[in-house]
Design a protein around this motif. Sequence first.
Motif, PDB file in Angstrom:
ATOM      1  N   LEU A  22       0.797  -1.229   0.000  1.00 50.39           N
ATOM      2  CA  LEU A  22       0.000   0.000   0.000  1.00 50.39           C
ATOM      3  C   LEU A  22       0.832   1.284   0.000  1.00 50.39           C
ATOM      4  CD1 LEU A  22      -2.945  -1.079   2.309  1.00 50.39           C
ATOM      5  CD2 LEU A  22      -2.822  -1.077  -0.174  1.00 50.39           C
ATOM      6  N   PRO A  23       1.922   1.385   0.752  1.00 52.21           N
ATOM      7  CA  PRO A  23       2.708   2.615   0.670  1.00 52.21           C
ATOM      8  C   PRO A  23       3.236   2.878  -0.747  1.00 52.21           C
ATOM      9  CG  PRO A  23       3.345   1.371   2.599  1.00 52.21           C
ATOM     10  CD  PRO A  23       2.429   0.492   1.798  1.00 52.21           C
ATOM     11  N   ALA A  24       3.672   1.819  -1.421  1.00 50.48           N
ATOM     12  CA  ALA A  24       4.184   1.994  -2.785  1.00 50.48           C
ATOM     13  C   ALA A  24       3.066   2.371  -3.746  1.00 50.48           C
ATOM     14  CB  ALA A  24       4.876   0.720  -3.253  1.00 50.48           C
ATOM     15  N   TYR A  25       1.882   1.767  -3.594  1.00 49.53           N
ATOM     16  CA  TYR A  25       0.745   2.124  -4.453  1.00 49.53           C
ATOM     17  C   TYR A  25       0.364   3.582  -4.255  1.00 49.53           C
ATOM     18  CZ  TYR A  25      -0.087  -2.901  -5.171  1.00 49.53           C
ATOM     19  OH  TYR A  25       0.031  -4.220  -5.491  1.00 49.53           O
ATOM     20  N   GLY A  26       0.301   4.017  -3.013  1.00 51.47           N
ATOM     21  CA  GLY A  26      -0.096   5.390  -2.713  1.00 51.47           C
ATOM     22  C   GLY A  26       0.883   6.410  -3.256  1.00 51.47           C
ATOM     23  N   ILE A  27       2.177   6.191  -3.023  1.00 53.69           N
ATOM     24  CA  ILE A  27       3.168   7.163  -3.489  1.00 53.69           C
ATOM     25  C   ILE A  27       3.265   7.139  -5.008  1.00 53.69           C
ATOM     26  CG2 ILE A  27       5.287   5.802  -3.389  1.00 53.69           C
ATOM     27  CD1 ILE A  27       4.915   9.328  -2.034  1.00 53.69           C
ATOM     28  N   SER A  28       3.025   5.978  -5.633  1.00 59.81           N
ATOM     29  CA  SER A  28       3.028   5.912  -7.095  1.00 59.81           C
ATOM     30  C   SER A  28       1.849   6.681  -7.672  1.00 59.81           C
ATOM     31  CB  SER A  28       2.974   4.452  -7.561  1.00 59.81           C
ATOM     32  OG  SER A  28       4.132   3.770  -7.160  1.00 59.81           O
ATOM     33  N   ALA A  29       0.697   6.608  -7.021  1.00 60.59           N
ATOM     34  CA  ALA A  29      -0.470   7.361  -7.483  1.00 60.59           C
ATOM     35  C   ALA A  29      -0.218   8.865  -7.362  1.00 60.59           C
ATOM     36  CB  ALA A  29      -1.708   6.963  -6.683  1.00 60.59           C
ATOM     37  N   ILE A  30       0.400   9.282  -6.269  1.00 58.59           N
ATOM     38  CA  ILE A  30       0.725  10.703  -6.097  1.00 58.59           C
ATOM     39  C   ILE A  30       1.723  11.145  -7.164  1.00 58.59           C
ATOM     40  CG2 ILE A  30       1.877  12.363  -4.580  1.00 58.59           C
ATOM     41  CD1 ILE A  30       0.664  10.795  -2.217  1.00 58.59           C
ATOM     42  N   ALA A  31       2.728  10.322  -7.431  1.00 61.41           N
ATOM     43  CA  ALA A  31       3.729  10.664  -8.448  1.00 61.41           C
ATOM     44  C   ALA A  31       3.082  10.762  -9.828  1.00 61.41           C
ATOM     45  CB  ALA A  31       4.844   9.616  -8.452  1.00 61.41           C
ATOM     46  N   ALA A  32       2.174   9.842 -10.163  1.00 57.84           N
ATOM     47  CA  ALA A  32       1.487   9.889 -11.458  1.00 57.84           C
ATOM     48  C   ALA A  32       0.614  11.138 -11.558  1.00 57.84           C
ATOM     49  CB  ALA A  32       0.646   8.631 -11.656  1.00 57.84           C
ATOM     50  N   PHE A  33      -0.062  11.499 -10.480  1.00 55.76           N
ATOM     51  CA  PHE A  33      -0.906  12.704 -10.467  1.00 55.76           C
ATOM     52  C   PHE A  33      -0.061  13.956 -10.690  1.00 55.76           C
ATOM     53  CE2 PHE A  33      -2.832  16.194  -8.011  1.00 55.76           C
ATOM     54  CZ  PHE A  33      -4.037  16.319  -8.702  1.00 55.76           C
ATOM     55  N   LEU A  34       1.075  14.046 -10.001  1.00 56.72           N
ATOM     56  CA  LEU A  34       1.950  15.207 -10.159  1.00 56.72           C
ATOM     57  C   LEU A  34       2.566  15.263 -11.558  1.00 56.72           C
ATOM     58  CD1 LEU A  34       3.687  15.297  -6.682  1.00 56.72           C
ATOM     59  CD2 LEU A  34       1.892  16.801  -7.540  1.00 56.72           C
ATOM     60  N   LEU A  35       2.912  14.109 -12.114  1.00 54.68           N
ATOM     61  CA  LEU A  35       3.447  14.077 -13.469  1.00 54.68           C
ATOM     62  C   LEU A  35       2.389  14.536 -14.476  1.00 54.68           C
ATOM     63  CD1 LEU A  35       5.743  13.381 -15.418  1.00 54.68           C
ATOM     64  CD2 LEU A  35       4.807  11.074 -15.526  1.00 54.68           C
ATOM     65  N   ALA A  36       1.163  14.064 -14.321  1.00 57.34           N
ATOM     66  CA  ALA A  36       0.074  14.481 -15.214  1.00 57.34           C
ATOM     67  C   ALA A  36      -0.172  15.986 -15.088  1.00 57.34           C
ATOM     68  CB  ALA A  36      -1.198  13.699 -14.893  1.00 57.34           C
ATOM     69  N   GLY A  37      -0.145  16.515 -13.888  1.00 54.97           N
ATOM     70  CA  GLY A  37      -0.320  17.958 -13.685  1.00 54.97           C
ATOM     71  C   GLY A  37       0.798  18.762 -14.323  1.00 54.97           C
ATOM     72  N   ALA A  38       2.030  18.295 -14.188  1.00 57.57           N
ATOM     73  CA  ALA A  38       3.165  18.994 -14.800  1.00 57.57           C
ATOM     74  C   ALA A  38       3.058  18.959 -16.319  1.00 57.57           C
ATOM     75  CB  ALA A  38       4.476  18.372 -14.339  1.00 57.57           C
ATOM     76  N   ALA A  39       2.660  17.820 -16.872  1.00 59.81           N
ATOM     77  CA  ALA A  39       2.506  17.713 -18.330  1.00 59.81           C
ATOM     78  C   ALA A  39       1.389  18.631 -18.815  1.00 59.81           C
ATOM     79  CB  ALA A  39       2.230  16.266 -18.719  1.00 59.81           C
ATOM     80  N   ALA A  40       0.263  18.637 -18.109  1.00 60.04           N
ATOM     81  CA  ALA A  40      -0.853  19.503 -18.510  1.00 60.04           C
ATOM     82  C   ALA A  40      -0.454  20.973 -18.416  1.00 60.04           C
ATOM     83  CB  ALA A  40      -2.074  19.229 -17.634  1.00 60.04           C
ATOM     84  N   GLY A  41       0.239  21.357 -17.375  1.00 68.56           N
ATOM     85  CA  GLY A  41       0.692  22.737 -17.220  1.00 68.56           C
ATOM     86  C   GLY A  41       1.681  23.135 -18.305  1.00 68.56           C
ATOM     87  N   THR A  42       2.594  22.248 -18.650  1.00 58.93           N
ATOM     88  CA  THR A  42       3.563  22.529 -19.702  1.00 58.93           C
ATOM     89  C   THR A  42       2.882  22.691 -21.051  1.00 58.93           C
ATOM     90  OG1 THR A  42       5.261  21.311 -18.514  1.00 58.93           O
ATOM     91  CG2 THR A  42       5.625  21.658 -20.868  1.00 58.93           C
ATOM     92  N   LEU A  43       1.936  21.800 -21.381  1.00 56.31           N
ATOM     93  CA  LEU A  43       1.222  21.899 -22.652  1.00 56.31           C
ATOM     94  C   LEU A  43       0.396  23.183 -22.723  1.00 56.31           C
ATOM     95  CD1 LEU A  43       0.110  18.199 -23.160  1.00 56.31           C
ATOM     96  CD2 LEU A  43       1.924  19.443 -24.366  1.00 56.31           C
ATOM     97  N   ARG A  44      -0.249  23.546 -21.637  1.00 59.35           N
ATOM     98  CA  ARG A  44      -1.052  24.772 -21.622  1.00 59.35           C
ATOM     99  C   ARG A  44      -0.158  25.994 -21.810  1.00 59.35           C
ATOM    100  NH1 ARG A  44      -2.987  28.728 -18.206  1.00 59.35           N
ATOM    101  NH2 ARG A  44      -5.117  29.372 -18.640  1.00 59.35           N
TER     102      ARG A  44
END
Length: 138
Positions: free
Chosen positions: A98-120
């Motif tokens: 569970l700790p690895a799943y949770g931190i991986s989900a947070i990392a994926a969310f932050l990566l998606a946000g950074a990609a969306a911000g960069t594209l915008r």
Amino acid sequence: MFFALALAFWLPSRSLVQDLRDDGVTVTATVTEVDNKPEYVKVRFLKGSESGKETELWDYAGMLPDVRPGDALLVTYDPDNPHRSLPQAWVSDPPANLPAYGISAIAAFLLAGAAAGTLRRRRLLRSPLTHSSPPAQA
């Protein structure tokens, strides 16, 4: 940073399980001591070359098995380093990390946000600058 943290949660537990699957020795052990938190579980090997020796089980993803002193348990250990040991059931079918799943989900969310911000930002910088006219006075 979150990707490094995710790797820190994933790699040690996965590599321990894989090492024990490849080279581990499975024996019967008796639980000799359990901390009430639990912070450790001590077992004594009953058979094999390490018979009679006592060691603490390694935790898997911060978890230890739910056992009591006197319980019998199949344990798989590394013959080169018997301290690297896990319950045999966890080697064959590891519990959810569970700790690895949770931190991986947070990392994926932050990566998606950074990609969306960069594209915008790229889209805004490439679009021509428009001037708006001042509002009409009545």
